[in-house]
Design an enzyme around this catalytic site. Sequence first.
Site: not given
Length: 285
Positions: A77, A104, A106-107, A109, A232
């Site tokens: 990402e 990702d 940190i999905d 954030t 995601d």
Amino acid sequence: MNEERNASVVGGKSFTAVAINCASKAGEWIKTKLGNYNQLQSKYSSQDLVTEVDKGSERLIRNLIATHFPHHSFLGEEGVEPGPEASAKALEEARDAEYLWIVDPIDGTTNFVHGFPFFCISIALAHRGELIVGVVYDPMRNELFVAEKGKGAYVHGRKMGVADEERLRESLIATGLPPEQQAALPLNLRGINELAPKVRNLRIAGSAALHMAYVAAGRLSGFWEIGLNSWDMAAGVLLIQESGGMVTDLNGEPYNLAVRNVAASNGRIHDELLGALKDAETSSG
């Protein structure tokens, strides 16, 4: 048998083991940064946030993968410009890759920034466009969701299965609030308005990857969202498929990496879920 073995191991290195190791190391590092980030920026909108922790997590994962598989392609990402057009272009450029890692870092954030403990690392591997490994790691609960194509999906080492609900009215469904406010958010809000009276309840917890992992684990009966990116949901898609569930676009077509508007469920309620979302779309005029 040899082909099946080669789907998950190259040169003696297990794709799944590397994905688990990357997610675990990134997760432990992210936990040390909770409430301790220095740079907060908006990307596509004021609801689309990034910190140096997102970027550091992606760098850590990318470097670890490159150590084991230097010739594999990587789609993360934070390496893509904000916005749906840039996401589609980046995916198109990577789609011919034999092996593509989709990450990702940190999905969730926004949750991380606010100290709301519902975020994760999502790592998937596609072989010629087909998902073969999916890992979602929730560092706050130390929950590791793992799927390998054709071998099932697991959490805490136990095989997962989707929920038993047969009807929407018995179901707990999740969705998200997309950061893109011109088209995606209004459409998702119409879906919420349509579905809220028809389901047992709705949840909006702020991480598509974890919502999908929860569908795989039977904690949610279904999930939908408008305007997602491949990073995601790629790992979550395989988790659900290997747990016996179903993932499609909103027209009911099978999932592929380019899908942005997604519906996922235990399979039993899928047609009813799609029907309600179609009603929401048409009722907008």
